[in-house]
Design an enzyme around this catalytic site. Sequence first.
Site, PDB file in Angstrom:
ATOM      1  N   ALA A  57       0.817  -1.144   0.039  1.00  0.00           N
ATOM      2  CA  ALA A  57       0.113  -0.138  -0.021  1.00  0.00           C
ATOM      3  C   ALA A  57       0.826   1.273   0.038  1.00  0.00           C
ATOM      4  O   ALA A  57       1.748   1.426   1.060  1.00  0.00           O
ATOM      5  CB  ALA A  57      -0.914   0.126   1.287  1.00  0.00           C
ATOM      6  N   LYS A  92       7.803   2.486  16.546  1.00  0.00           N
ATOM      7  CA  LYS A  92       7.954   2.626  18.043  1.00  0.00           C
ATOM      8  C   LYS A  92       7.009   3.472  18.852  1.00  0.00           C
ATOM      9  O   LYS A  92       6.548   3.073  19.998  1.00  0.00           O
ATOM     10  CB  LYS A  92       9.377   3.257  18.147  1.00  0.00           C
ATOM     11  CG  LYS A  92       9.356   4.575  17.606  1.00  0.00           C
ATOM     12  CD  LYS A  92      11.111   4.752  16.948  1.00  0.00           C
ATOM     13  CE  LYS A  92      11.163   4.169  15.558  1.00  0.00           C
ATOM     14  NZ  LYS A  92      12.213   4.537  14.901  1.00  0.00           N
ATOM     15  N   VAL A 125      13.444  -0.299  17.378  1.00  0.00           N
ATOM     16  CA  VAL A 125      14.552   0.266  18.214  1.00  0.00           C
ATOM     17  C   VAL A 125      15.829   0.002  17.586  1.00  0.00           C
ATOM     18  O   VAL A 125      16.209  -0.927  17.236  1.00  0.00           O
ATOM     19  CB  VAL A 125      14.419  -0.691  19.586  1.00  0.00           C
ATOM     20  CG1 VAL A 125      15.301   0.071  20.551  1.00  0.00           C
ATOM     21  CG2 VAL A 125      13.151  -0.636  20.123  1.00  0.00           C
ATOM     22  N   GLY A 167      17.302   1.008  14.828  1.00  0.00           N
ATOM     23  CA  GLY A 167      17.710   0.498  13.259  1.00  0.00           C
ATOM     24  C   GLY A 167      18.227  -0.818  13.319  1.00  0.00           C
ATOM     25  O   GLY A 167      17.551  -1.828  13.694  1.00  0.00           O
ATOM     26  N   ILE A 219      20.576  -2.296  14.643  1.00  0.00           N
ATOM     27  CA  ILE A 219      21.187  -3.154  15.610  1.00  0.00           C
ATOM     28  C   ILE A 219      20.240  -4.280  16.272  1.00  0.00           C
ATOM     29  O   ILE A 219      19.128  -3.862  16.438  1.00  0.00           O
ATOM     30  CB  ILE A 219      21.537  -2.287  17.117  1.00  0.00           C
ATOM     31  CG1 ILE A 219      22.531  -1.245  16.392  1.00  0.00           C
ATOM     32  CG2 ILE A 219      22.250  -3.065  18.000  1.00  0.00           C
ATOM     33  CD1 ILE A 219      22.842  -0.198  17.519  1.00  0.00           C
ATOM     34  N   GLU A 225      14.748  15.976  10.891  1.00  0.00           N
ATOM     35  CA  GLU A 225      13.385  16.558  10.041  1.00  0.00           C
ATOM     36  C   GLU A 225      13.425  17.859  10.165  1.00  0.00           C
ATOM     37  O   GLU A 225      13.944  18.509  10.984  1.00  0.00           O
ATOM     38  CB  GLU A 225      11.988  15.834  10.826  1.00  0.00           C
ATOM     39  CG  GLU A 225      12.328  14.094  10.959  1.00  0.00           C
ATOM     40  CD  GLU A 225      12.050  13.600   9.628  1.00  0.00           C
ATOM     41  OE1 GLU A 225      11.358  13.829   8.906  1.00  0.00           O
ATOM     42  OE2 GLU A 225      12.404  12.432   9.758  1.00  0.00           O
ATOM     43  N   LYS A 227      11.763   4.427  22.421  1.00  0.00           N
ATOM     44  CA  LYS A 227      12.641   3.140  22.410  1.00  0.00           C
ATOM     45  C   LYS A 227      12.939   2.515  23.745  1.00  0.00           C
ATOM     46  O   LYS A 227      12.963   1.277  24.163  1.00  0.00           O
ATOM     47  CB  LYS A 227      13.789   3.474  21.495  1.00  0.00           C
ATOM     48  CG  LYS A 227      13.559   3.818  20.035  1.00  0.00           C
ATOM     49  CD  LYS A 227      14.583   4.383  19.443  1.00  0.00           C
ATOM     50  CE  LYS A 227      14.372   5.002  18.234  1.00  0.00           C
ATOM     51  NZ  LYS A 227      15.420   5.696  17.527  1.00  0.00           N
TER      52      LYS A 227
END
Lengths: 440, 440
Positions: A47, A108, A135, A137, A139, A193, A208
């Site tokens: 989607a 998250k 949490v 990325g 890792i 951002e 996280k």
Amino acid sequence: MSTDSRPVRVGILGMGTVGQGTVRVLLRNAEEITRRVGRDLRVVHAAVRSPQRLQGLDFPGRVSVDPWAVVRDSEVDVLVEVMGGTGLARELILAAIDSGKHVVTANKALLAEHGNEIFAAAQRRGVMVAFEAAVAGAIPIIKAIREGLAGNRIHWLAGIINGTSNYILTQMFREGWSFAEALAKAQELGYAEADPALDVDGGDAAHKITLMASIAFGIPVDFAHCHVEGIRSLQGEDVHYAAELGYRIKLLGIARRRDDGVELRVHPTLIPQDHLLAHVEGPFNAVLADSDAAGQSLYYGRGAGGDPTASAVVADLVDVARTMTADPSNRVPHLAFQADALSPLPLLPMAEVESAYYLRIQAENRAGVLAQLATILAEYQISIEALVQRERPGAASVPIVLLLHRCREGDLEQAIARIEALPVVTAAVLRLRVESLDEG
Amino acid sequence: MSTDSRPVRVGILGMGTVGQGTVRVLLRNAEEITRRVGRDLRVVHAAVRSPQRLQGLDFPGRVSVDPWAVVRDSEVDVLVEVMGGTGLARELILAAIDSGKHVVTANKALLAEHGNEIFAAAQRRGVMVAFEAAVAGAIPIIKAIREGLAGNRIHWLAGIINGTSNYILTQMFREGWSFAEALAKAQELGYAEADPALDVDGGDAAHKITLMASIAFGIPVDFAHCHVEGIRSLQGEDVHYAAELGYRIKLLGIARRRDDGVELRVHPTLIPQDHLLAHVEGPFNAVLADSDAAGQSLYYGRGAGGDPTASAVVADLVDVARTMTADPSNRVPHLAFQADALSPLPLLPMAEVESAYYLRIQAENRAGVLAQLATILAEYQISIEALVQRERPGAASVPIVLLLHRCREGDLEQAIARIEALPVVTAAVLRLRVESLDEG
């Protein structure tokens, strides 16, 4: 290869950076992934709000603008939710669970705020909700805590789990930039951002650490009681005083189990500059775990971005593919502990937290000030570990920087109120927490 | 709690540091482990050569001097092998597999040398052989590579995976000690065995990187073709020249996949001093993984000791408990890839390895020497990146230190032979490898 070698059919909600990264990784590494799993992972339906986003991506499946079309697609075995948000995403995930689909999500915020509802629904329906990508990325920290440390009593976790803030703090330290300058550069480089609030005010890190605390200690998800402070008000001078005292300032998410409850907090923190965690720079993330058998272990890697987050999404898809035919009671529980064995350990209010502290006090430039400060602190049994005071001949007021030994935060707050009421003190006291990160 | 809530019955071979640590952790954290798994992990039988070793340990099960009594005990579901050795341990494990028992082992030497045989037997019999404790102690590195990075094409691994050697190198750097002095101190502190050969000559690290290479690249275990050099001949002056050039010397296990094969090697290595891996000090271990989607990720923790290794043993027991009732084809494969999907990628001979290099050349103290060295290197298309040469007026010979750009090791060996034949060169050339650890 294996007895059930049918492809696992994946539907994806959201084709932004992470959704596209997931499709790209699944296509690029298809042969290698199938050699691992013994069956194909195939994206059959996605989607996407703007289908032109898929240009350039050799997308192999159906495309819908309506996310409900994916959720209702009976061909989809596993739903990957990477659209974000806590409203529609919640409804879509609950509907997918209700129809017996497994879910992999990077969301998250959704899990920190509605995790208990979602995990309970999944538990009832016997499906998995996997969230490695939510949490830190790339890792594999959820797996490390939930499975790798399964034999341990975990004492505490401390994580650099917001890359944007860490980049800003790295640049304030290295380049001597102000917060505003470092933020502008982070935005220019795409690390922040246009609206950086969720990152620099600590909300993202709080989501996280809330999830990690649940799987480390076996407690329900309780974001509402996580204490959150960001890095917006940090001054360059504090970065430099910290360095002078042998510390670096990092935005840490901290979860600590005590006999009487759990400390759960996000705030800028002084940590020893020779600790490995102090060397985690720029957009990287790292989580330090302290537990009774393993001692300290640390997990480091890329905390964001399309491909790194996709790495975690695909790892979850592989786990789901391997256990979807298993008896649900034999799977790794969503929150690491059996759903009926969660602990009622309460989250502690900040007044009950114990920490060491850094204070910067602006006071009149005259004799006897330090004695007044020390007297007040001593009344609360708070002792001074180190002091920085610079001679500034002629200045009307000077900063006094104190490092304090561990004490109860409630006691310190009372002492600070008394200090701020002193006539010689000319401004609000700046207070940062200090963590030694010692083992045990 | 779960549908199958019978205890998992564990037998242990060997009650040394790790065996006792395992029993201690299982007893101490019993309640927490059961909350995670949904059933008890219960040690029912242990084999120990000297039963007086168990004094002080509140051991709950049967004790035998004969390890075969544990292997033949029909009450034992899972066998933990922590006795070590590659002779009797192999026979015991194969017999346990044959009788349908799952196996958890910390025995890196056994798996590096006989892993293919043992994994094939387990595959045929449908049982698990788990070995998290065999590599890097408490660090869940097997799980991270095999599951956490399952969506990735792994490019290379570089690990500090021998704590004894790392302690010695740390002290040579920090204290300026010689290898012999640092080794003596390590033995005094219990970081090194009376016979330190397996640690300082690289064999232990080679066992571990061999196992990690298999699960990273999906190749059979091939210890015989792993190149091994230890740290015994390292000189303090090389540690200091390296520092001057911006490097630290660490004993690394390296596994790199190339299109034409796999490099598998253990040797002292110069790495950039600002890399996180250079900050891994003393007895700690760390593994850096470079893969296509996750980028670089690093895993750090205690590499040895009773409790840390027990942490990994218990994590494996939990995994086994969770999947013992599952269809074997749905379990994580022993070597991460399906047994019938291993790659025939060959291990490359050292002459084919590509690396950057550090050379220390002892030569007569006169003009024109450098020109002769540069001429020979240029003939093999090897270029010089940096040079350290100290004025030592009156000395008959001086050391010349060169950093060389990446080249084929076979070419370099030829160039070194030519250099050593020069009349002005007064001793054998010292050659160390240099890794930038750059991503990609």
